[in-house]
Design a protein around this motif. Sequence first.
Motif, PDB file in Angstrom:
ATOM      1  N   LEU A 186       1.062  -8.724  -7.400  1.00 26.84           N
ATOM      2  CA  LEU A 186       1.150  -8.302  -8.801  1.00 26.84           C
ATOM      3  C   LEU A 186       0.168  -9.084  -9.670  1.00 26.84           C
ATOM      4  O   LEU A 186      -0.487  -8.522 -10.540  1.00 26.84           O
ATOM      5  N   HIS A 187       0.047 -10.380  -9.395  1.00 22.94           N
ATOM      6  CA  HIS A 187      -0.911 -11.186 -10.155  1.00 22.94           C
ATOM      7  C   HIS A 187      -2.318 -10.612 -10.002  1.00 22.94           C
ATOM      8  O   HIS A 187      -3.057 -10.459 -10.974  1.00 22.94           O
ATOM      9  N   GLY A 213       8.960  -2.183  -4.388  1.00 15.16           N
ATOM     10  CA  GLY A 213       8.506  -1.259  -3.350  1.00 15.16           C
ATOM     11  C   GLY A 213       8.038   0.035  -3.976  1.00 15.16           C
ATOM     12  O   GLY A 213       8.018   0.160  -5.207  1.00 15.16           O
ATOM     13  N   LYS A 214       7.705   1.011  -3.122  1.00 11.89           N
ATOM     14  CA  LYS A 214       7.094   2.217  -3.673  1.00 11.89           C
ATOM     15  C   LYS A 214       8.049   3.045  -4.530  1.00 11.89           C
ATOM     16  O   LYS A 214       7.637   3.886  -5.309  1.00 11.89           O
ATOM     17  N   GLU A 244       5.086  -3.759   1.469  1.00  9.89           N
ATOM     18  CA  GLU A 244       5.744  -4.919   0.856  1.00  9.89           C
ATOM     19  C   GLU A 244       4.842  -5.478  -0.235  1.00  9.89           C
ATOM     20  O   GLU A 244       3.710  -5.891   0.036  1.00  9.89           O
ATOM     21  N   ILE A 245       5.350  -5.509  -1.440  1.00 13.01           N
ATOM     22  CA  ILE A 245       4.529  -6.009  -2.545  1.00 13.01           C
ATOM     23  C   ILE A 245       5.120  -7.321  -3.057  1.00 13.01           C
ATOM     24  O   ILE A 245       6.281  -7.372  -3.445  1.00 13.01           O
ATOM     25  N   ALA A 273       0.119   2.439 -12.546  1.00 10.45           N
ATOM     26  CA  ALA A 273      -0.515   3.457 -11.695  1.00 10.45           C
ATOM     27  C   ALA A 273      -1.163   2.776 -10.479  1.00 10.45           C
ATOM     28  O   ALA A 273      -1.046   3.254  -9.347  1.00 10.45           O
ATOM     29  N   ARG A 274      -1.786   1.630 -10.718  1.00 10.48           N
ATOM     30  CA  ARG A 274      -2.417   0.912  -9.601  1.00 10.48           C
ATOM     31  C   ARG A 274      -1.358   0.347  -8.658  1.00 10.48           C
ATOM     32  O   ARG A 274      -1.552   0.275  -7.450  1.00 10.48           O
ATOM     33  N   PHE A 275      -0.240  -0.066  -9.228  1.00 12.99           N
ATOM     34  CA  PHE A 275       0.858  -0.562  -8.395  1.00 12.99           C
ATOM     35  C   PHE A 275       1.351   0.538  -7.455  1.00 12.99           C
ATOM     36  O   PHE A 275       1.570   0.329  -6.265  1.00 12.99           O
TER      37      PHE A 275
END
Length: 513
Positions: A376-377, A329-330, A370-371, A359-361
């Motif tokens: 991520l891929h 999460g953030k 919700e990630i 940084a992009r995440f």
Amino acid sequence: MKQHLVIFDTTLRDGEQSPGASMTREEKIRVARQLEKMRVDVIEAGFAAASPGDFESIQAIAHAIKDSTICSLARANENDINRAGEAIRPAKSGRIHTFIATSPIHMEKKLRMTPDQVVEQAVKSIGWARQYTDDIEFSAEDAGRSEIDFLCRIFEAVIKAGATTINVPDTVGYAIPFQYAETMRQLIERVPNSDNVVWSVHCHNDLGLAVSNSLAAVLAGARQVECTINGLGERAGNAALEEVVMAVRTRPDVFELETRIDTTQIVPASKLISQITGYPVQPNKAVVGANAFAHESGIHQDGVLKHRETYEIMRAQDVGWSQNKLVLGKHSGRNAFKSRLQELGIELDSDEAVNAAFARFKELADRKHEIFDEDLHALVSDEVVTPDQEHYKLLYSHVCSETGEMPHAKVILSVGGVEQKGEAGGGGPVDATFKAIESIVNSGAELMLYSVNAITTGTDAQGEVTTRLTKADRVVNGNGADTDIVIASARSYLNALNKLHSSLDKVKAQGDV
Ligand code: KIV
Ligand code: ZN
């Protein structure tokens, strides 16, 4: 003791012969690493004589991969075999796969050779290949339409000359399982020294029978199956690796065989290939389709809840479907991010790349609470582009889209490090953005494919965009992902333009074989 079934993956060779599915060298290396991780026995990395790009890709893969045999295809002539031999030289274990057509129609109309000449050429080729390796595969192209007596004759000759794997391809997808199995059975019975070689199958899917034919031949004694991820391949494709492997594993009562495949790597491999080639996987595709483990009807859902095996013959997690679980999460830190990437088997080669991805995440986590692993891929696949391949970079994008008005886009790009502005109107926001980019780049490329897929569910899902461009005889696929599909589209378009621009990206003419 179960006998071993050799899994020979030809995604990087026959798979790449699918129209528009050409891959850059870096993409091929990524695919090869995934195939190695999945533990395929043999990776057919390309066709060395087809182009300098193919040659260099095979060589690079031969350097990088240690746990799978690396193979190059070669027509049965000295030049092709020398190119293949040189390309696989760095491999820990290397194979040359040479072929010549054996059906009457191919010998007469295509090769314009007599059967005697074909046998002579095949035998000579094995001699040339032996200068490079002892692992030599011989294929009788169009064996599915060849005469059995002639197949016996040529196979006997090439085995005597030193071939170690004999492949019986159904090149045009003409075979029917029981007939094909009978051909395999007779060949093994009639060809002298047949027990000193591995018998192999290579089936195309023109009648939708590639997997059935392959499995029928396995039951008749074949011990190598040539296949591709997602069944990618020339025309209707090749036998799908995931279907062959899971059939053998799910039905040990029928196939008393084992493969060394790590089946949990199947879905990641499928996603990687789909993303790189821009070939989507149909939702109802066996094993790797999004619905392959989804139960829609109430009766089925009820049954699965009571006892999973009422309606499921395989477990989703055994083929690599993740639980779609919330991973980060953030508030997650760099270490948590990095270790999740490691768990997913994603390796970024520098701290710089990890920082850029992180940084992009963080940016993504601000917009999407919700990630998932899929996010991520997609996110890191952008970081795999090395800075020297990023001639064009998106710095800014703005689109105005109103009811009754023509959408208008403005972009700022970095072009070789210099900022440039462009703007244009278009039929829709994506069209306007592409035109604004073109007002700067003037690429002269033609757009062959534009597709958007939602990576996960929900309206805040990232859109994954594939753009296929062609210029002269080059075809490239670009990818981009973002929760804003206009930005994802711009990234995907620029990714394709960067590939066209890159001098490392080699020309791959389609239909070389
Ligand atoms: O389909 C085919 O016959 C081939 C050979 C080159 C093995 O791809
Ligand atoms: Zn083929």
